[in-house]
Motif scaffolding. Structure first.
Motif, mmCIF file in Angstrom:
data_model
loop_
_atom_site.group_PDB
_atom_site.id
_atom_site.type_symbol
_atom_site.label_atom_id
_atom_site.label_comp_id
_atom_site.label_asym_id
_atom_site.label_seq_id
_atom_site.Cartn_x
_atom_site.Cartn_y
_atom_site.Cartn_z
ATOM 1 N N THR A 137 29.780 27.504 29.722
ATOM 2 C CA THR A 137 30.473 28.793 29.710
ATOM 3 C C THR A 137 30.718 29.264 28.276
ATOM 4 O O THR A 137 30.556 28.504 27.317
ATOM 5 C CB THR A 137 31.824 28.665 30.424
ATOM 6 O OG1 THR A 137 32.636 27.716 29.699
ATOM 7 C CG2 THR A 137 31.638 28.188 31.862
ATOM 8 N N GLU A 138 31.155 30.509 28.160
ATOM 9 C CA GLU A 138 31.507 31.036 26.844
ATOM 10 C C GLU A 138 32.667 30.252 26.245
ATOM 11 O O GLU A 138 32.710 30.006 25.036
ATOM 12 C CB GLU A 138 31.865 32.520 26.962
ATOM 13 C CG GLU A 138 30.684 33.415 27.297
ATOM 14 C CD GLU A 138 31.072 34.878 27.336
ATOM 15 O OE1 GLU A 138 31.784 35.326 26.409
ATOM 16 O OE2 GLU A 138 30.688 35.579 28.292
ATOM 17 N N GLU A 139 33.614 29.862 27.080
ATOM 18 C CA GLU A 139 34.749 29.092 26.585
ATOM 19 C C GLU A 139 34.302 27.740 26.035
ATOM 20 O O GLU A 139 34.762 27.306 24.975
ATOM 21 C CB GLU A 139 35.766 28.880 27.716
ATOM 22 C CG GLU A 139 37.007 28.103 27.275
ATOM 23 C CD GLU A 139 37.991 27.876 28.410
ATOM 24 O OE1 GLU A 139 39.038 27.247 28.172
ATOM 25 O OE2 GLU A 139 37.709 28.319 29.548
ATOM 26 N N LEU A 140 33.384 27.067 26.748
ATOM 27 C CA LEU A 140 32.889 25.779 26.265
ATOM 28 C C LEU A 140 32.142 25.943 24.945
ATOM 29 O O LEU A 140 32.312 25.147 24.012
ATOM 30 C CB LEU A 140 31.983 25.142 27.321
ATOM 31 C CG LEU A 140 31.487 23.713 27.004
ATOM 32 C CD1 LEU A 140 31.447 22.868 28.278
ATOM 33 C CD2 LEU A 140 30.114 23.721 26.348
ATOM 34 N N LEU A 141 31.314 26.978 24.845
ATOM 35 C CA LEU A 141 30.571 27.214 23.602
ATOM 36 C C LEU A 141 31.514 27.575 22.461
ATOM 37 O O LEU A 141 31.247 27.236 21.302
ATOM 38 C CB LEU A 141 29.537 28.323 23.806
ATOM 39 C CG LEU A 141 28.253 27.907 24.526
ATOM 40 C CD1 LEU A 141 27.403 29.126 24.844
ATOM 41 C CD2 LEU A 141 27.450 26.923 23.691
ATOM 42 N N ASP A 142 32.600 28.256 22.773
ATOM 43 C CA ASP A 142 33.590 28.577 21.746
ATOM 44 C C ASP A 142 34.210 27.297 21.185
ATOM 45 O O ASP A 142 34.385 27.154 19.969
ATOM 46 C CB ASP A 142 34.672 29.483 22.327
ATOM 47 C CG ASP A 142 35.661 29.945 21.263
ATOM 48 O OD1 ASP A 142 35.265 30.715 20.376
ATOM 49 O OD2 ASP A 142 36.826 29.511 21.313
ATOM 50 N N ASN A 143 34.518 26.352 22.069
ATOM 51 C CA ASN A 143 35.045 25.060 21.615
ATOM 52 C C ASN A 143 33.982 24.269 20.866
ATOM 53 O O ASN A 143 34.265 23.605 19.866
ATOM 54 C CB ASN A 143 35.553 24.253 22.809
ATOM 55 C CG ASN A 143 36.768 24.883 23.460
ATOM 56 O OD1 ASN A 143 37.549 25.566 22.795
ATOM 57 N ND2 ASN A 143 36.929 24.681 24.755
ATOM 58 N N LEU A 144 32.765 24.348 21.358
ATOM 59 C CA LEU A 144 31.654 23.646 20.715
ATOM 60 C C LEU A 144 31.406 24.202 19.317
ATOM 61 O O LEU A 144 31.054 23.455 18.392
ATOM 62 C CB LEU A 144 30.398 23.784 21.574
ATOM 63 C CG LEU A 144 29.192 22.911 21.250
ATOM 64 C CD1 LEU A 144 29.567 21.438 21.253
ATOM 65 C CD2 LEU A 144 28.077 23.179 22.251
ATOM 66 N N PHE A 145 31.596 25.503 19.160
ATOM 67 C CA PHE A 145 31.461 26.125 17.841
ATOM 68 C C PHE A 145 32.347 25.427 16.818
ATOM 69 O O PHE A 145 31.913 25.113 15.709
ATOM 70 C CB PHE A 145 31.821 27.609 17.910
ATOM 71 C CG PHE A 145 31.872 28.276 16.559
ATOM 72 C CD1 PHE A 145 30.768 28.931 16.056
ATOM 73 C CD2 PHE A 145 33.028 28.234 15.765
ATOM 74 C CE1 PHE A 145 30.806 29.536 14.802
ATOM 75 C CE2 PHE A 145 33.074 28.829 14.520
ATOM 76 C CZ PHE A 145 31.957 29.483 14.041
ATOM 77 N N ASP A 146 33.603 25.198 17.185
ATOM 78 C CA ASP A 146 34.545 24.575 16.255
ATOM 79 C C ASP A 146 34.067 23.189 15.837
ATOM 80 O O ASP A 146 34.135 22.824 14.658
ATOM 81 C CB ASP A 146 35.931 24.478 16.894
ATOM 82 C CG ASP A 146 36.544 25.846 17.156
ATOM 83 O OD1 ASP A 146 36.228 26.791 16.404
ATOM 84 O OD2 ASP A 146 37.323 25.975 18.118
ATOM 85 N N ASP A 147 33.548 22.414 16.796
ATOM 86 C CA ASP A 147 33.059 21.069 16.491
ATOM 87 C C ASP A 147 31.854 21.115 15.553
ATOM 88 O O ASP A 147 31.756 20.343 14.599
ATOM 89 C CB ASP A 147 32.673 20.334 17.776
ATOM 90 C CG ASP A 147 33.879 20.035 18.654
ATOM 91 O OD1 ASP A 147 34.959 19.769 18.094
ATOM 92 O OD2 ASP A 147 33.739 20.063 19.877
ATOM 93 N N LEU A 148 30.926 22.025 15.822
ATOM 94 C CA LEU A 148 29.717 22.115 15.003
ATOM 95 C C LEU A 148 30.023 22.674 13.623
ATOM 96 O O LEU A 148 29.495 22.198 12.611
ATOM 97 C CB LEU A 148 28.682 23.004 15.701
ATOM 98 C CG LEU A 148 28.115 22.505 17.021
ATOM 99 C CD1 LEU A 148 27.212 23.564 17.645
ATOM 100 C CD2 LEU A 148 27.350 21.208 16.835
ATOM 101 N N PHE A 149 30.874 23.695 13.580
ATOM 102 C CA PHE A 149 31.155 24.375 12.318
ATOM 103 C C PHE A 149 31.875 23.460 11.336
ATOM 104 O O PHE A 149 31.573 23.457 10.139
ATOM 105 C CB PHE A 149 31.987 25.631 12.572
ATOM 106 C CG PHE A 149 32.197 26.482 11.354
ATOM 107 C CD1 PHE A 149 31.179 27.291 10.877
ATOM 108 C CD2 PHE A 149 33.404 26.474 10.679
ATOM 109 C CE1 PHE A 149 31.364 28.070 9.745
ATOM 110 C CE2 PHE A 149 33.605 27.251 9.547
ATOM 111 C CZ PHE A 149 32.576 28.050 9.081
#
Length: 225
Positions: free
Chosen positions: A47-59
């Motif tokens: 979901t968009e919410e999961l990708l938003d959280n994943l963004f923080d981990d990757l960034f």
């Protein structure tokens, strides 16, 4: 004799300060992140919410992730390749199953290329417009990306690679059909097929002027059936 002693002391002092400087500049290098390939058995969890959280981990760690849609005949699967410690945080919502890497394939049957989106707009993209595969034909769609801040907003810097594994008798026809899919534009690259496949296997993200800038919603659009 005195001069010799003074010289000896001077050498010892200089060595001592050089050792201190060496210790000051030393940085412990940890083990590189362990990467792994997982089957996403619950694609609705992407979901968009999961990708938003994943963004923080990757960034935070400046790391790269690869979502890959694999086709064989009329069957399809969705996989993800990335840092194992990050992906395991999402094992439950995505129902992840670790796999052996599928990219150990005969290079003489492979054709690999990169594409971008015409007008950089993924909204009209759909796998439904892709040609149908015969039972023994394989097609791989790879979206490699990392987190990027764009004017303060969270976006993903992305790159798309395609690969086909087909018999020689169908190769030219199928590649021509895939390269003429609506909304896609082939990017010419000055590399051999062997090198292009290495890029695919490494899931490398090159800094190119034609990299895509994607929202979480657009990432999902480019990987879901």
């Amino acid at each position: 004799m005195i001069e010799a002693i003074v010289l000896f002391v001077l050498i010892v002092v200089i060595s001592f300060f050089l050792a201190l400087r060496s210790m000051r500049d030393y940085q412990e290098v940890g083990n590189p992140a362990e990467y792994a390939l997982f089957l996403i058995r619950k694609s609705a969890g992407l979901t968009e919410e999961l990708l938003d959280n994943l963004f923080d981990d990757l960034f935070q760690k400046s790391q790269v992730l690869s979502l890959e849609r694999l086709f064989k005949g009329q069957n399809s699967a969705l996989t993800v390749f990335g840092p194992k410690d990050i992906l395991l945080k999402y094992a439950q919502p995505l129902d992840l199953l670790e796999l052996e890497d599928y990219t150990n394939l005969p290079e003489d049957r492979l054709t690999v290329w990169e594409v971008t989106l015409k007008n950089s707009a993924p909204e009209d993209f759909s796998f439904a417009s892709f040609p149908k595969l015969l039972p023994d034909e394989q097609f791989f769609w790879q979206l490699v990306f990392k987190g990027k801040k764009n004017k303060g907003e969270k976006v993903f810097l992305g790159q798309i690679r395609l690969a086909v594994v087909v018999p020689d008798s169908r190769r030219k026809q199928l590649i021509s059909q895939l390269q003429n899919v609506n909304h896609l534009l082939k990017i010419p690259r000055p590399f051999s097929q062997i090198k292009m496949w290495q890029f695919y296997q490494q899931r490398s993200l090159e800094n190119q002027k034609d990299n895509l800038i994607l929202t979480a919603q657009q990432v999902i659009k480019l990987i879901m059936l």
